[in-house]
Design an enzyme around this catalytic site. Structure first.
Site, short mmCIF file in Angstrom:
data_model
loop_
_atom_site.label_atom_id
_atom_site.label_comp_id
_atom_site.label_asym_id
_atom_site.label_seq_id
_atom_site.Cartn_x
_atom_site.Cartn_y
_atom_site.Cartn_z
N TYR A 51 44.81 46.35 24.13
CA TYR A 51 43.51 45.71 23.90
C TYR A 51 43.76 44.34 23.29
O TYR A 51 44.52 44.21 22.35
CB TYR A 51 42.63 46.54 22.95
CG TYR A 51 41.34 46.92 23.63
CD1 TYR A 51 40.40 45.94 23.95
CD2 TYR A 51 41.08 48.23 24.00
CE1 TYR A 51 39.24 46.27 24.62
CE2 TYR A 51 39.92 48.56 24.67
CZ TYR A 51 39.00 47.58 24.98
OH TYR A 51 37.85 47.91 25.66
N GLU A 53 41.09 41.55 22.97
CA GLU A 53 39.90 40.67 22.94
C GLU A 53 40.22 39.41 22.15
O GLU A 53 40.89 39.45 21.12
CB GLU A 53 38.73 41.41 22.26
CG GLU A 53 38.07 42.41 23.18
CD GLU A 53 36.91 43.15 22.52
OE1 GLU A 53 36.67 42.95 21.32
OE2 GLU A 53 36.26 43.93 23.22
N ASP A 197 33.27 26.93 43.84
CA ASP A 197 33.79 28.30 43.86
C ASP A 197 34.74 28.36 45.07
O ASP A 197 34.28 28.43 46.21
CB ASP A 197 32.63 29.29 44.01
CG ASP A 197 33.11 30.74 44.14
OD1 ASP A 197 34.32 30.96 44.31
OD2 ASP A 197 32.25 31.64 44.08
N THR A 223 38.57 33.59 42.87
CA THR A 223 39.21 34.90 42.81
C THR A 223 40.71 34.66 43.01
O THR A 223 41.12 33.62 43.53
CB THR A 223 38.71 35.83 43.94
OG1 THR A 223 38.81 35.13 45.18
CG2 THR A 223 37.27 36.25 43.71
N LYS A 226 42.34 36.67 47.28
CA LYS A 226 42.06 36.39 48.69
C LYS A 226 43.22 35.58 49.26
O LYS A 226 44.35 36.06 49.25
CB LYS A 226 40.69 35.72 48.81
CG LYS A 226 39.59 36.68 48.31
CD LYS A 226 38.18 36.10 48.38
CE LYS A 226 37.18 37.10 47.80
NZ LYS A 226 35.82 36.54 47.72
N ARG A 232 43.66 41.67 42.17
CA ARG A 232 42.20 41.49 42.11
C ARG A 232 41.85 40.88 40.76
O ARG A 232 42.21 41.42 39.72
CB ARG A 232 41.49 42.83 42.25
CG ARG A 232 41.89 43.62 43.47
CD ARG A 232 40.83 44.62 43.85
NE ARG A 232 39.78 43.92 44.54
CZ ARG A 232 39.87 43.54 45.81
NH1 ARG A 232 40.96 43.77 46.51
NH2 ARG A 232 38.87 42.90 46.38
C1 LIG Z 1 34.76 36.93 47.06
C2 LIG Z 1 33.91 35.92 46.44
C3 LIG Z 1 33.38 36.08 45.15
C4 LIG Z 1 33.36 37.40 44.42
O1 LIG Z 1 34.50 37.98 44.11
P1 LIG Z 1 34.56 39.51 43.64
O2 LIG Z 1 35.93 39.57 43.11
O3 LIG Z 1 34.31 40.33 44.85
O4 LIG Z 1 33.52 39.70 42.58
C5 LIG Z 1 32.69 35.03 44.57
N1 LIG Z 1 32.51 33.88 45.23
C6 LIG Z 1 32.97 33.70 46.48
C7 LIG Z 1 32.73 32.39 47.16
C8 LIG Z 1 33.67 34.71 47.13
O5 LIG Z 1 34.09 34.52 48.38
#
Ligand SMILES: *Cc1c(COP(=O)(O)O)cnc(C)c1O
Length: 411
Positions: A51, A53, A197, A223, A226, A232
């Site tokens: 933990y 925080e 994003d 993220t 991807k 993740r």
């Molecule tokens: C995949 C994605 C997210 C969300 O990610 P999670 O890990 O599934 O919550 C946010 N913004 C964009 C543009 C994405 O493609």
């Protein structure tokens, strides 16, 4: 996995089944990838027990001297990879990262510009069923019906009219490069915070295959799982002037304890992405996607915007008289994973839309060449044509397995 075998053979069996599915199936879901064994080992480590925080050097629990080093490494490597001023590596995933940003810099009801979901945006960019659309006043911009492209002149018009507090650039299903500079100029013109994003394209940006918004934008989320090919999770990058607000917005604002095992795996993934081979991977992802788009169009499929600059494309399946879902189901039958998707101005329902989204990060990671991509499009086209012929589909399934065996993954 000896201990798992002794404790819970049911879960072990399921993991083995899933390993088999990944090994002998073709992954075309644009948001998925295969992480290295090193990333998996870090994720499966004793760091899960801790933990912590708080932030490096300022924790609310004892015993964090090692965790501090882990998190600092993840931060330093993230900064080296993207060239950001400040990095928060604690977000548990992409949606929580975006939530933390909104929480940090907006008040409920504040106006934000974001790309509409069925035009390629993400749920967390203001969709009415998502917290983002419920808590904030999102105004959505769209792509053009003819070209499938975002018209920056129109984005500017909307921004001048609406005077948003923040402008969000980013997507989950848009196959063209965003004009980061134009977004930033519009944000400056109306006095809005600029947020990008880059969840989908972070790996292509890290691999220097496409332009980065990080040098201009106030705040950038991504993220890590991807195209970036990490565990993740997510990170938030920002200019120093936003660092304090972002850190407080994430913790204690939005989250509790960070997942230190995952943050260690993020550090491993960043190190991998800093290697020269990662730049080859990023370039190949795009080349493979462009080959697939061209081959699909050669066979009469309509690809939204007529091609791709990145790792993904949305195919309008009505050009072949099938729905996105019918195509997804047929391809699943032969071991090819895809995701149905709306197309801009879709006339069908979201659960059964017209499009199919595919992407090349996973197949490129496992070593697919452009020749393999041509063969793959052939297989996909055959599958869709033979979708009602079980026998033909089981023959095609064998071709898929052969192609997979050419590029072994984990087995
Ligand atoms: C995949 C994605 C997210 C969300 O990610 P999670 O890990 O599934 O919550 C946010 N913004 C964009 C543009 C994405 O493609």
């Amino acid at each position: 996995m000896k201990s798992l075998k002794d404790t819970d053979s049911v879960i072990l069996d399921l993991i083995q089944k899933e390993t088999e599915r990944q090994e002998h199936g073709i992954e075309l879901i644009a948001s998925e990838n295969y992480v290295s064994k090193a990333v998996m080992e870090a994720t499966g480590s004793v760091l899960t027990n801790k933990y912590s925080e708080g932030y490096v050097g300022r924790r609310y629990y004892g015993g964090n001297e090692v965790i501090d080093e882990v998190e600092q490494l993840a931060i330093d490597r993230c900064k080296a990879l993207f060239g950001c001023e400040h990095a928060n590596v604690q977000p548990l995933s992409g949606s929580p990262a975006n939530a933390a940003v909104y929480f940090a810099v907006l008040k409920p009801g504040d106006k934000v510009l974001g790309l509409k979901l069925d035009h390629g945006g993400h749920l967390s960019h203001g969709h009415p069923v998502n917290f983002s659309g419920m808590l904030y006043d999102f105004v959505q911009y769209e792509v053009e019906e003819e070209s499938g492209l975002i018209d920056m002149g129109k984005v500017r018009e909307i921004a001048l009219r609406e005077k948003p507090k923040m402008i969000l650039a980013g997507f989950s299903a848009y196959s063209r490069n965003l004009d980061w500079k134009a977004f930033k100029e519009i944000a400056d013109e109306v006095g809005a915070i600029s947020m990008a994003d880059i969840s989908h394209v972070a790996g292509l940006i890290a691999g220097k295959a496409i332009d980065s918004p990080v040098p201009f934008f106030d705040i950038v989320t991504t993220t890590t799982h991807k195209t970036l090919r990490g565990p993740r999770g997510a990170v938030i990058m920002c200019k120093n002037e936003f660092a304090k607000a972002i850190d407080r917005g994430l913790f204690p604002g939005m989250q509790g304890g960070p997942h230190d095992h995952v943050n260690a795996a993020k550090a491993v993934a960043f190190l991998e992405a800093l290697q020269p081979e990662f730049q080859d991977y990023a370039k190949k992802v795009i080349v493979n996607a462009q080959v697939m788009a061209q081959e699909l169009m050669n066979r009469g499929y309509k690809v939204v915007s007529n091609g791709t600059d990145n790792h993904l494309m949305v195919i309008d399946m009505t050009s072949k008289g099938v729905s996105g879902k019918e195509a997804e189901v047929a391809l699943e039958e032969v071991g090819i994973s895809t995701s149905r998707s709306t197309v801009p101005f879709d006339t069908r329902k979201p659960m059964d839309p017209s499009g199919l989204r595919i992407g090349t990060p996973a197949i490129t990671t496992r070593g697919f060449t452009t020749e393999d991509c041509v063969e793959l499009v052939d297989i996909m086209d055959k599958t869709i044509q033979a979708r009602e012929n079980k026998e033909a589909l089981s023959e095609i399934r064998k071709e898929v397995v052969t192609l997979c065996k050419k590029h072994p993954l984990y087995l």
